[in-house]
Design an enzyme around this catalytic site. Structure first.
Site, short mmCIF file in Angstrom:
data_model
loop_
_atom_site.label_atom_id
_atom_site.label_comp_id
_atom_site.label_asym_id
_atom_site.label_seq_id
_atom_site.Cartn_x
_atom_site.Cartn_y
_atom_site.Cartn_z
N HIS A 172 -1.38 -1.53 -5.08
CA HIS A 172 -0.46 -2.56 -5.55
C HIS A 172 -0.10 -3.57 -4.44
O HIS A 172 0.36 -4.66 -4.73
CB HIS A 172 0.79 -1.96 -6.20
CG HIS A 172 1.81 -1.44 -5.24
ND1 HIS A 172 1.70 -0.23 -4.63
CD2 HIS A 172 2.97 -1.98 -4.79
CE1 HIS A 172 2.74 -0.04 -3.84
NE2 HIS A 172 3.55 -1.09 -3.92
N LYS A 176 0.67 -8.29 -4.18
CA LYS A 176 1.85 -8.99 -3.66
C LYS A 176 1.46 -10.42 -3.29
O LYS A 176 0.44 -10.64 -2.65
CB LYS A 176 2.41 -8.25 -2.44
CG LYS A 176 3.01 -6.87 -2.80
CD LYS A 176 3.61 -6.20 -1.59
CE LYS A 176 3.94 -4.74 -1.85
NZ LYS A 176 5.20 -4.52 -2.55
N ASP A 229 -0.39 8.53 2.24
CA ASP A 229 0.36 7.79 1.23
C ASP A 229 0.32 6.28 1.48
O ASP A 229 0.30 5.49 0.53
CB ASP A 229 1.81 8.29 1.22
CG ASP A 229 2.65 7.66 0.12
OD1 ASP A 229 2.16 7.61 -1.02
OD2 ASP A 229 3.78 7.22 0.42
N HIS A 234 -2.58 1.07 1.79
CA HIS A 234 -1.87 -0.22 1.86
C HIS A 234 -2.03 -0.91 3.22
O HIS A 234 -2.34 -2.09 3.30
CB HIS A 234 -0.38 -0.03 1.58
CG HIS A 234 -0.07 0.63 0.28
ND1 HIS A 234 -0.78 0.39 -0.86
CD2 HIS A 234 0.91 1.53 -0.08
CE1 HIS A 234 -0.27 1.11 -1.85
NE2 HIS A 234 0.75 1.80 -1.40
C1 BG6 Z 1 3.60 3.68 -2.81
C2 BG6 Z 1 3.90 4.93 -2.04
O1 BG6 Z 1 2.22 3.50 -2.93
O2 BG6 Z 1 4.16 2.56 -2.14
C3 BG6 Z 1 5.39 5.10 -1.85
O3 BG6 Z 1 3.37 6.05 -2.72
C4 BG6 Z 1 5.99 3.86 -1.25
O4 BG6 Z 1 5.67 6.24 -1.05
C5 BG6 Z 1 5.56 2.61 -2.01
O5 BG6 Z 1 7.41 3.99 -1.28
C6 BG6 Z 1 6.00 1.36 -1.30
O6 BG6 Z 1 5.74 0.24 -2.10
P1 BG6 Z 1 6.57 -1.09 -1.94
O7 BG6 Z 1 5.90 -2.05 -2.86
O8 BG6 Z 1 7.98 -0.78 -2.33
O9 BG6 Z 1 6.48 -1.47 -0.49
#
Ligand code: BG6
Length: 447
Positions: A172, A176, A229, A234
């Site tokens: 995800h 952004k 995670d 990410h």
């Molecule tokens: C998720 C993780 O993929 O991303 C979580 O599993 C984390 O642990 C989250 O809190 C963070 O996403 P964002 O968009 O709030 O930075």
């Protein structure tokens, strides 16, 4: 845009779960409010829970999808996921398509816990739901495997039933706005691109700090930890967007080719490149093992052995229960070769820095030295600031962008099979022999 989107059926597997409620349905609602959903468009929620029938699932959906007609939202239980359960879903899909005059374009969204991925993909494939008269796409949530072997097995399973062009692996962070803008920022503005290399950049830091702790997700998180995670997916995606070469074209394959090239130039990570931490009190959180050695903070130094970046360290760090929520990328430029002002008292001649703020405030800042007005030479850092909110108002949520792209068939912001495997390959030595996590105080900046 709506006119161009072909009519479709969206099947959400895991329809009663947290992700559906918190992210997917609101994203659909926002797309709908902007008129960016196809017509007709039908949602079929599927989950194990036998209770929510059409009416109950519609009640959940109605809260977040006020413009949706009830006839567009349906529910079917998957029971224990036996072949007959998948056959029932297949029959349901066909009857909904007949009823709504849909041409067989189907999107299956796996909003499921990781252990449910394999049986669900097998069940869909065995029931023939991997193809249809129209286009069939499958969206797979993270985590995509927990190591190289499981990621390879999951890819092999998907590729048994689907062509890569049908597979949408979600990260995800790629949805952004600020991350998407990185490419525009770099490749539409040559003044930055000419500085974007080892001659001008001293180091790059990529940080994702979270204020929240493990919350109610210990069942998953205590077996994953911060490196699995967040870092492997990410932060590595952010690294690729910062470090990639200009793609040959602005299309999914050219862009994803460049991102894989970044990973191919990166050295594998091991304990010597990393610092792990665990916040005090983590072991007392509900669902966490009392002796847990899971890291809630992870930092690594990545090195890219290519012409552009040789010798420039990329520091990636992330953690939970840190001082405040802040995701940012800092590009630290090299200091001036001759530091004329550094010996003059009152002169702070820190090197220039470009900060890309990803959240909670989105924007850019260029930090450079300016002379304080007055007779004496005094230098202090100041900023040129750009804030998205000032220019554009609130930004779309990542899931709105990503769902819109799935409907449109644009894979640019989705993770390709070779990327995910290469990323796990880089992390394998570190994950097999991780450093012991150092304790840190909640609310601090980590160990
Ligand atoms: C998720 C993780 O993929 O991303 C979580 O599993 C984390 O642990 C989250 O809190 C963070 O996403 P964002 O968009 O709030 O930075």
């Amino acid at each position: 845009m709506t006119e161009r989107l072909p009519p479709a059926l969206l099947v959400i597997l895991g329809a009663t779960g947290d992700l559906t409620r918190r992210k997917l349905l609101p994203a659909l609602g926002a797309l709908d409010a902007r008129g960016e959903l196809p017509r007709p468009f039908v949602v079929l929620g599927v989950a194990r829970d036998p209770h929510p029938d059409d009416a109950a699932f519609r009640a959940i959906a109605r809260d977040v999808l006020p413009r949706f007609l009830d006839t567009q939202v349906h529910y079917q239980t998957i029971g224990d996921g036996a072949p007959s359960d998948f056959a029932r879903i297949a029959a349901d899909i066909e009857s909904l398509e007949r009823e709504h005059g849909l041409p067989g374009n189907r999107i299956f969204y796996l909003a499921l816990p990781p252990q449910a991925f394999v049986p669900t993909i097998e069940g869909l494939g065995a029931a023939g739901l991997n193809k249809s008269a129209g286009v069939t796409r499958i969206v797979v949530e993270k985590p995509f495997g927990r190591d190289l072997a499981s990621a390879r097995a999951l890819n092999a399973l998907l590729q048994r039933f689907y062509d890569e062009s049908q597979i949408y692996r979600i990260d995800h962070y790629l949805g952004k706005e600020t991350v998407r803008n990185l490419m525009v920022f770099r490749f539409a503005n040559p003044i930055f691109e000419t500085q974007w290399n080892r001659d001008r950049v001293e180091r790059v830091t990529i940080s994702v700090a979270e204020e929240v702790g493990v919350g109610t997700r210990a069942g998953y998180y205590d077996h994953a930890g911060a490196a699995r995670d967040m870092l492997q997916n990410h932060l590595m995606q952010l690294l690729c967007h910062v470090a990639m070469e200009p793609p040959a074209a602005f299309d999914a394959e050219a862009i994803r080719d460049e991102k894989v090239k970044v990973l191919r130039s990166m050295a594998r990570l091991s304990a010597g490149d990393a610092v792990f931490g665990q916040y005090d009190g983590y072991r007392g959180e509900p669902g966490v093992a009392p002796e847990s050695a899971t890291e809630t903070y992870a930092a690594v130094t990545a090195r890219l052995d290519n012409w552009r970046w040789h010798g420039v360290p990329f520091l990636l760090r992330t953690g939970k229960r840190l001082q405040k929520r802040s995701t940012r990328i800092d590009v630290h430029f090299r200091a001036a070769p001759v530091r004329l002002f550094s010996r003059i008292p009152g002169c702070d001649v820190s090197p220039d820095r470009l900060t890309i703020y990803i959240q909670p405030q989105e924007g850019f800042a260029l930090t450079f030295g300016v002379k304080e007005p007055g007779e004496h030479i005094r230098v202090r850092p100041e900023h040129l600031d750009f804030k998205y909110a000032d220019a554009f108002g609130p930004l779309a949520e990542a899931y709105e962008t990503l769902l819109g792209d799935v409907l449109q068939g644009d894979q640019t912001l989705f993770v390709r099979a070779d990327w995910v495997e290469r990323s796990w390959y880089l992390f394998e030595p570190l994950l097999n022999a991780p450093p012991a996590p150092l304790p840190y105080k909640p609310g601090s900046w980590g160990p």
